[in-house]
Design a protein around this motif. Sequence first.
Motif, short mmCIF file in Angstrom:
data_model
loop_
_atom_site.label_atom_id
_atom_site.label_comp_id
_atom_site.label_asym_id
_atom_site.label_seq_id
_atom_site.Cartn_x
_atom_site.Cartn_y
_atom_site.Cartn_z
N VAL A 1 16.33 15.42 -24.91
CA VAL A 1 15.15 14.65 -25.30
C VAL A 1 14.13 14.60 -24.16
N THR A 2 14.60 14.38 -22.94
CA THR A 2 13.70 14.36 -21.79
C THR A 2 13.00 15.69 -21.62
N TRP A 3 13.74 16.77 -21.75
CA TRP A 3 13.17 18.11 -21.65
C TRP A 3 12.09 18.32 -22.71
N ALA A 4 12.38 17.93 -23.97
CA ALA A 4 11.42 18.11 -25.05
C ALA A 4 10.16 17.27 -24.84
N LEU A 5 10.33 16.03 -24.38
CA LEU A 5 9.18 15.18 -24.14
C LEU A 5 8.33 15.68 -22.98
N GLU A 6 8.98 16.19 -21.95
CA GLU A 6 8.24 16.74 -20.81
C GLU A 6 7.47 17.99 -21.20
N LEU A 7 8.00 18.76 -22.15
CA LEU A 7 7.26 19.92 -22.64
C LEU A 7 6.02 19.49 -23.42
N ALA A 8 6.14 18.39 -24.15
CA ALA A 8 5.04 17.92 -24.99
C ALA A 8 3.93 17.25 -24.18
N LEU A 9 4.28 16.70 -23.01
CA LEU A 9 3.30 16.00 -22.20
C LEU A 9 2.58 16.96 -21.26
N PRO A 10 1.31 16.71 -21.02
CA PRO A 10 0.62 17.53 -20.02
C PRO A 10 1.15 17.19 -18.64
N ASP A 11 1.29 18.20 -17.79
CA ASP A 11 1.89 17.95 -16.49
C ASP A 11 0.88 17.50 -15.43
N GLY A 12 -0.38 17.51 -15.71
CA GLY A 12 -1.39 16.98 -14.80
C GLY A 12 -1.73 17.88 -13.63
N ARG A 13 -1.36 19.13 -13.66
CA ARG A 13 -1.71 20.04 -12.55
C ARG A 13 -3.03 20.71 -12.79
#
Length: 124
Positions: free
Chosen positions: A112-124
Amino acid sequence: MSFLIRVVVNALALAVATWLLADIRLGTGTQGEQIVTLLLVAVIFGLVNALVRPVVKLLSLPFIILTLGLLIFVINALMLLLTSWLSEQLGLGWHVEGFLTALIGALIITVVTWALELALPDGR
C-alpha cells in the motif's frame, strides 16, 4: 517527501492492514478518534522504521545475505510488532495479534505504501 505526507501515507497503509486483517485491531471510539489513533500509530511506526530498523538490518546483514533478503520480511514484521507494543504502552488501542499477522500486515503495508508513493508527486 515531507514528514506530514509520510505520516498520512503510513496511516493509510496501517488502516488498510487493519481493515483487511481481523487480528490487527483498532480501539473503539468515534471515527475521528480512530483517525487520530491511526495518525499517532503512523508516527510511532515511522520512528521505529527510522531509528530501530536500520540498526537491526545492520546487525543482521550477514543473515540477510544468507537468506537472499528474505529476512527483511521478518524484520518488517518485528517492526510492526514493536509498533503495536509501543502503541499499547501509550494507550492508543492499536494491536497486532501474533507474528503471522504481523508478517502479512507488513506485506500489506509495504504494498500500500509503495502504491501510494507512486500516486503522489515526489516534489523533485
